[in-house]
Design a protein around this motif. Structure first.
Motif, PDB file in Angstrom:
ATOM      1  N   VAL A 109      48.780  14.977   0.924  1.00  0.00           N
ATOM      2  CA  VAL A 109      49.053  12.720   1.620  1.00  0.00           C
ATOM      3  C   VAL A 109      48.289  13.219   2.352  1.00  0.00           C
ATOM      4  O   VAL A 109      47.145  11.472   1.990  1.00  0.00           O
ATOM      5  N   GLN A 110      47.519  13.925   2.572  1.00  0.00           N
ATOM      6  CA  GLN A 110      45.389  13.554   3.258  1.00  0.00           C
ATOM      7  C   GLN A 110      44.685  13.704   2.382  1.00  0.00           C
ATOM      8  O   GLN A 110      44.318  12.382   2.854  1.00  0.00           O
ATOM      9  N   ALA A 111      44.790  13.360   0.913  1.00  0.00           N
ATOM     10  CA  ALA A 111      44.615  13.401   0.004  1.00  0.00           C
ATOM     11  C   ALA A 111      44.187  12.227  -0.808  1.00  0.00           C
ATOM     12  O   ALA A 111      43.449  11.136  -0.619  1.00  0.00           O
ATOM     13  N   LEU A 112      45.262  11.404  -0.519  1.00  0.00           N
ATOM     14  CA  LEU A 112      46.064   9.717  -0.779  1.00  0.00           C
ATOM     15  C   LEU A 112      45.476   9.314   0.639  1.00  0.00           C
ATOM     16  O   LEU A 112      44.814   8.058   0.116  1.00  0.00           O
ATOM     17  N   TYR A 113      45.810   9.551   1.133  1.00  0.00           N
ATOM     18  CA  TYR A 113      45.122   8.913   2.705  1.00  0.00           C
ATOM     19  C   TYR A 113      42.929   8.485   2.812  1.00  0.00           C
ATOM     20  O   TYR A 113      42.892   7.426   2.759  1.00  0.00           O
ATOM     21  N   CYS A 114      43.088   9.873   2.456  1.00  0.00           N
ATOM     22  CA  CYS A 114      41.638   9.703   2.029  1.00  0.00           C
ATOM     23  C   CYS A 114      40.637   9.187   1.233  1.00  0.00           C
ATOM     24  O   CYS A 114      39.450   9.163   0.846  1.00  0.00           O
ATOM     25  N   ALA A 115      41.676   9.073   0.587  1.00  0.00           N
ATOM     26  CA  ALA A 115      40.851   8.731  -1.081  1.00  0.00           C
ATOM     27  C   ALA A 115      41.149   7.026  -1.160  1.00  0.00           C
ATOM     28  O   ALA A 115      40.838   6.062  -1.729  1.00  0.00           O
ATOM     29  N   GLY A 116      41.766   6.490  -0.165  1.00  0.00           N
ATOM     30  CA  GLY A 116      41.633   4.794   0.110  1.00  0.00           C
ATOM     31  C   GLY A 116      43.049   4.828  -0.052  1.00  0.00           C
ATOM     32  O   GLY A 116      43.513   3.444  -0.493  1.00  0.00           O
ATOM     33  N   ALA A 117      43.857   5.587  -0.235  1.00  0.00           N
ATOM     34  CA  ALA A 117      45.225   4.743  -0.955  1.00  0.00           C
ATOM     35  C   ALA A 117      46.207   3.718   0.457  1.00  0.00           C
ATOM     36  O   ALA A 117      45.645   4.749   1.468  1.00  0.00           O
ATOM     37  N   LYS A 118      46.257   3.144   0.453  1.00  0.00           N
ATOM     38  CA  LYS A 118      47.666   1.737   1.445  1.00  0.00           C
ATOM     39  C   LYS A 118      48.706   3.029   2.308  1.00  0.00           C
ATOM     40  O   LYS A 118      49.360   3.555   1.710  1.00  0.00           O
ATOM     41  N   GLY A 119      48.757   2.651   4.019  1.00  0.00           N
ATOM     42  CA  GLY A 119      49.604   3.727   3.886  1.00  0.00           C
ATOM     43  C   GLY A 119      50.743   3.424   3.415  1.00  0.00           C
ATOM     44  O   GLY A 119      51.564   4.218   3.758  1.00  0.00           O
ATOM     45  N   PRO A 120      51.297   1.653   3.948  1.00  0.00           N
ATOM     46  CA  PRO A 120      52.826   1.966   3.101  1.00  0.00           C
ATOM     47  C   PRO A 120      53.499   2.073   1.687  1.00  0.00           C
ATOM     48  O   PRO A 120      54.402   2.849   2.157  1.00  0.00           O
ATOM     49  N   GLU A 121      52.334   2.520   1.264  1.00  0.00           N
ATOM     50  CA  GLU A 121      52.242   2.729  -0.787  1.00  0.00           C
ATOM     51  C   GLU A 121      52.585   4.302  -0.298  1.00  0.00           C
ATOM     52  O   GLU A 121      53.663   4.878  -0.532  1.00  0.00           O
TER      53      GLU A 121
END
Length: 140
Positions: free
Chosen positions: A68-80
């Motif tokens: 989950v951390q890697a997704l946020y750090c990669a720039g994925a949108k929070g709601p997604e």
């Protein structure tokens, strides 16, 4: 009609090969370069957070919070990320911990990058003294 069906089958087969290729590249990148770079590369190829979570949770030894951390750090949108995480069966604690760790490690990507945020107008009820006279409580 046969031509249309054949065209659809060819498109579906080619997209399934591309999807299979994406999964293999994702697994290889995870083993060689770590989950952070694997997620970044997968998102560059167009993989959604839901697909990344599904494949990432299949990898042995990977902490879901780190994913989950890697997704946020990669720039994925929070709601997604939140929606995909819930659909994958992750707890609210895992999602919020992953978000908090991403803010701590890569806050510049997670932060809102909107160039201009208007200042909220707060009304004031102060009396304007444009006439030059002074008011005091004793004059009322």
């Amino acid at each position: 009609m046969k031509k249309i069906i054949m065209a659809c089958l060819i498109v579906l087969m080619s997209s399934s090969f591309a999807l299979a290729d994406w999964v293999d590249v994702f697994k290889t990148n995870y083993q060689e370069r770590g989950i952070d770079q694997a997620v970044i590369d997968a998102m560059k190829e167009g993989a959604t957070p839901a697909l990344i979570l599904d494949e990432g949770l299949k990898l042995g030894g990977l902490n879901p919070i780190k994913l989950v951390q890697a997704l946020y750090c990669a720039g994925a949108k929070g709601p997604e990320v939140e929606q995909a995480s819930r659909a994958a069966g992750l707890s609210e604690l895992a999602i919020s911990t992953g978000y908090e760790k991403s803010v701590a490690e890569c806050a510049d990507v997670v932060a809102d990058t909107q160039a201009y945020t208007p200042v909220a107008f707060t009304p004031t009820f102060a009396i304007s003294n444009e006439g030059g006279s002074t008011f005091s409580p004793a004059s009322f």
